[in-house]
Design a protein around this motif. Structure first.
Motif, short mmCIF file in Angstrom:
data_model
loop_
_atom_site.label_atom_id
_atom_site.label_comp_id
_atom_site.label_asym_id
_atom_site.label_seq_id
_atom_site.Cartn_x
_atom_site.Cartn_y
_atom_site.Cartn_z
N HIS A 59 84.47 -21.92 149.74
CA HIS A 59 83.16 -22.25 150.64
C HIS A 59 83.43 -23.68 151.35
CE1 HIS A 59 82.23 -19.23 147.80
NE2 HIS A 59 80.83 -19.16 148.35
N ILE A 60 83.01 -23.82 152.72
CA ILE A 60 83.07 -24.99 153.35
C ILE A 60 81.72 -25.31 153.92
CG2 ILE A 60 85.14 -24.48 154.13
CD1 ILE A 60 83.88 -23.47 156.94
N LYS A 61 81.38 -26.68 154.16
CA LYS A 61 80.17 -27.30 154.57
C LYS A 61 79.80 -27.18 155.93
CE LYS A 61 81.97 -31.97 155.26
NZ LYS A 61 83.19 -31.92 155.24
N SER A 62 80.89 -27.03 157.04
CA SER A 62 80.36 -26.81 158.28
C SER A 62 81.50 -26.05 159.01
CB SER A 62 80.35 -28.03 158.88
OG SER A 62 81.55 -29.02 158.65
N ILE A 63 80.82 -25.53 160.13
CA ILE A 63 81.88 -24.80 160.87
C ILE A 63 83.04 -25.39 161.60
CG2 ILE A 63 82.26 -23.61 163.30
CD1 ILE A 63 79.55 -22.11 162.85
N SER A 64 82.73 -26.84 161.56
CA SER A 64 83.81 -27.84 161.81
C SER A 64 85.14 -27.72 161.04
CB SER A 64 83.41 -29.27 162.57
OG SER A 64 82.63 -29.54 161.30
N ASP A 65 84.57 -27.50 159.91
CA ASP A 65 85.81 -27.60 158.68
C ASP A 65 86.66 -26.07 158.44
OD1 ASP A 65 85.30 -29.88 157.88
OD2 ASP A 65 84.20 -29.58 155.90
N LEU A 66 86.36 -25.26 159.32
CA LEU A 66 86.95 -24.22 159.63
C LEU A 66 88.35 -24.20 159.50
CD1 LEU A 66 86.57 -20.86 159.21
CD2 LEU A 66 85.91 -20.68 161.45
N ASN A 67 88.79 -25.13 160.64
CA ASN A 67 90.14 -25.16 160.77
C ASN A 67 90.89 -25.85 159.82
OD1 ASN A 67 89.34 -27.72 161.12
ND2 ASN A 67 89.83 -27.75 163.36
N LEU A 68 90.31 -26.35 158.82
CA LEU A 68 91.06 -26.72 157.62
C LEU A 68 91.59 -25.89 156.75
CD1 LEU A 68 88.49 -29.23 155.74
CD2 LEU A 68 90.51 -30.01 156.97
N VAL A 69 91.04 -24.71 157.06
CA VAL A 69 91.22 -23.33 155.96
C VAL A 69 91.91 -22.22 156.89
CG1 VAL A 69 90.07 -21.61 154.64
CG2 VAL A 69 89.35 -24.15 154.67
N ALA A 70 91.51 -21.87 158.08
CA ALA A 70 91.92 -20.80 158.80
C ALA A 70 92.44 -21.24 160.07
CB ALA A 70 90.78 -20.05 159.02
N CYS A 71 93.54 -20.29 160.74
CA CYS A 71 93.99 -20.70 162.01
C CYS A 71 93.67 -19.24 163.03
CB CYS A 71 95.35 -21.20 161.91
SG CYS A 71 96.44 -20.28 160.78
N GLU A 72 94.06 -19.60 164.20
CA GLU A 72 93.93 -18.32 165.08
C GLU A 72 92.54 -17.54 164.79
OE1 GLU A 72 97.70 -16.09 164.80
OE2 GLU A 72 98.80 -17.72 164.38
N VAL A 73 91.69 -18.08 164.94
CA VAL A 73 90.27 -17.59 164.60
C VAL A 73 90.01 -16.77 165.87
CG1 VAL A 73 87.95 -17.83 164.17
CG2 VAL A 73 89.56 -19.46 163.23
N PRO A 74 89.81 -15.56 165.68
CA PRO A 74 89.21 -14.50 166.90
C PRO A 74 87.99 -14.86 167.33
CG PRO A 74 89.88 -13.22 164.99
CD PRO A 74 89.85 -14.64 164.42
N ASN A 75 87.63 -14.74 168.50
CA ASN A 75 86.63 -14.82 169.33
C ASN A 75 85.10 -14.17 168.51
OD1 ASN A 75 85.07 -15.99 171.12
ND2 ASN A 75 86.41 -15.21 172.78
N LYS A 76 85.40 -12.84 168.15
CA LYS A 76 84.53 -12.09 167.45
C LYS A 76 84.03 -13.09 166.08
CE LYS A 76 84.76 -7.60 169.14
NZ LYS A 76 85.25 -6.03 169.16
N ALA A 77 85.22 -13.58 165.34
CA ALA A 77 84.70 -14.21 164.10
C ALA A 77 83.93 -15.50 164.65
CB ALA A 77 86.06 -14.67 163.53
#
Ligand code: AMP
Ligand code: MG
Length: 318
Positions: A59-77
């Motif tokens: 569970h993250i607090k904002s979309i900007s934290d997504l790259n802390l957790v995941a990489c190569e995020v597809p466009n549809k995601a």
């Protein structure tokens, strides 16, 4: 002794000390721990008696934290995150190397979402790290939608439950993953397939009978009350078949209420599927306390949240 409290700072203190606390979200209550603390993560699995092959949702607090957790995020995601976060949609993405194998159960992917609950969001904003938070119930039992449900499950094993009222959605998040250009639905949940398809087009529904499926939310037996439960197209017929038993009914609306039973739960008097979903687990918790021989559940209309309710009832009945 477990403390049920609205004091977020007490929760932070425990989490900073690598402990586990229960938190409210809009879906169900979760058992939260720092994703960078192996000690906290191991305690989550131990408390839930969860098998180690069953990964946790971050569970993250904002979309900007997504790259802390995941990489190569597809466009549809990204499109789905934009449309549904904060909210009950979990995305399965390629994990960052910093994410522990305990979180992902050794998978190269990580499950992530932003919860849409004011208490959860306030907590996440005050923490220096995301939290892993699976549902706050023992493995395979009914998920908790109130602080009291959590208390009844764990009692003194848990130091703190953060009070956040009844969960507004009341069933788990929908889980989707991405393969090539396809979006795959791994778990029905409180974001409907119809709503997802409006944003990114056709979704493929994953089916797997394996014991260690891609998404363990797909395990055949899950979300179960202790009382035996069956699903019925004709409540009256099923009641005749089981006339010698002490029966409880789980109904969608008021259509079948004339029937004489020990315990009765109506999920939505107005026949509203979202309201029904939000009441489902609390009703199952109550029925489980009625000392019944059998719960007969009505089959729900197979659309929107009706699909999620039918999915959970099927697994409860397995
Ligand atoms: P819950 O205990 O309800 O929070 O469930 C968490 C669920 O998230 C698991 O049972 C899995 O179905 C799903 N999940 C978490 N991480 C992954 C992953 N990396 N790949 C697939 N499913 C995942
Ligand atoms: Mg769960």
């Amino acid at each position: 002794m477990t403390l049920i409290t609205s004091n977020i700072n007490k929760a932070i203190e425990l989490l900073d000390n690598e402990d586990v606390v229960a938190i409210p979200t809009e879906t169900v209550y979760g058992l939260a721990g720092n994703i960078y603390s192996d000690k906290a993560l191991k305690k989550i699995y131990a408390l839930k008696k969860r098998p180690s092959y069953n990964p946790l949702i971050v569970h993250i607090k904002s979309i900007s934290d997504l790259n802390l957790v995941a990489c190569e995020v597809p466009n549809k995601a990204l499109k789905l995150a934009d449309a549904f976060w904060p909210g009950p949609l979990t995305l399965i993405l390629k994990k960052q190397p910093t994410i522990s194998d305990i979180v992902t159960a050794g998978k190269p992917t990580v499950a992530v979402r932003i919860p849409n609950h004011p208490v959860a969001l306030e907590l996440l904003k005050k923490l220096d790290y995301p939290v892993a938070a699976p549902s706050a119930n023992p493995f395979t039992s009914i998920s908790p939608t109130t602080a009291q449900h959590v208390f009844d499950f764990f009692d003194s094993e848990l130091k703190l439950i953060l009070e956040g009222g009844s969960c507004s959605k009341g069933v788990e998040s929908t889980i989707v993953g991405f393969k090539d250009d396809e979006v795959i639905l791994y778990r029905h949940g409180s974001t409907s397939i119809e709503a997802i398809e409006k944003v990114i087009g056709k979704v493929k529904i994953f089916t797997n009978d394996d014991v260690t499926p891609d998404a363990p939310g797909m395990l055949k037996k899950h979300y179960s009350p202790k009382t035996r439960i069956i699903i019925s197209d004709s409540i009256e017929e099923s009641m005749k078949l089981h006339s010698s038993k002490k029966i409880g009914l789980l109904l969608f609306n008021t259509e079948n209420v004339g029937l004489k039973v020990e315990c009765l739960e109506i999920l939505s008097k107005e026949s509203n599927l979202e309201e029904a979903a939000s009441n489902l687990y609390a009703a199952l918790h109550r029925l489980d306390k009625c000392n019944l021989d059998l719960i007969i559940a009505e089959k729900f209309p197979n659309k929107g949240q009706g699909k999620t309710i039918n999915d959970r009832l099927d697994r409860a009945a397995n």
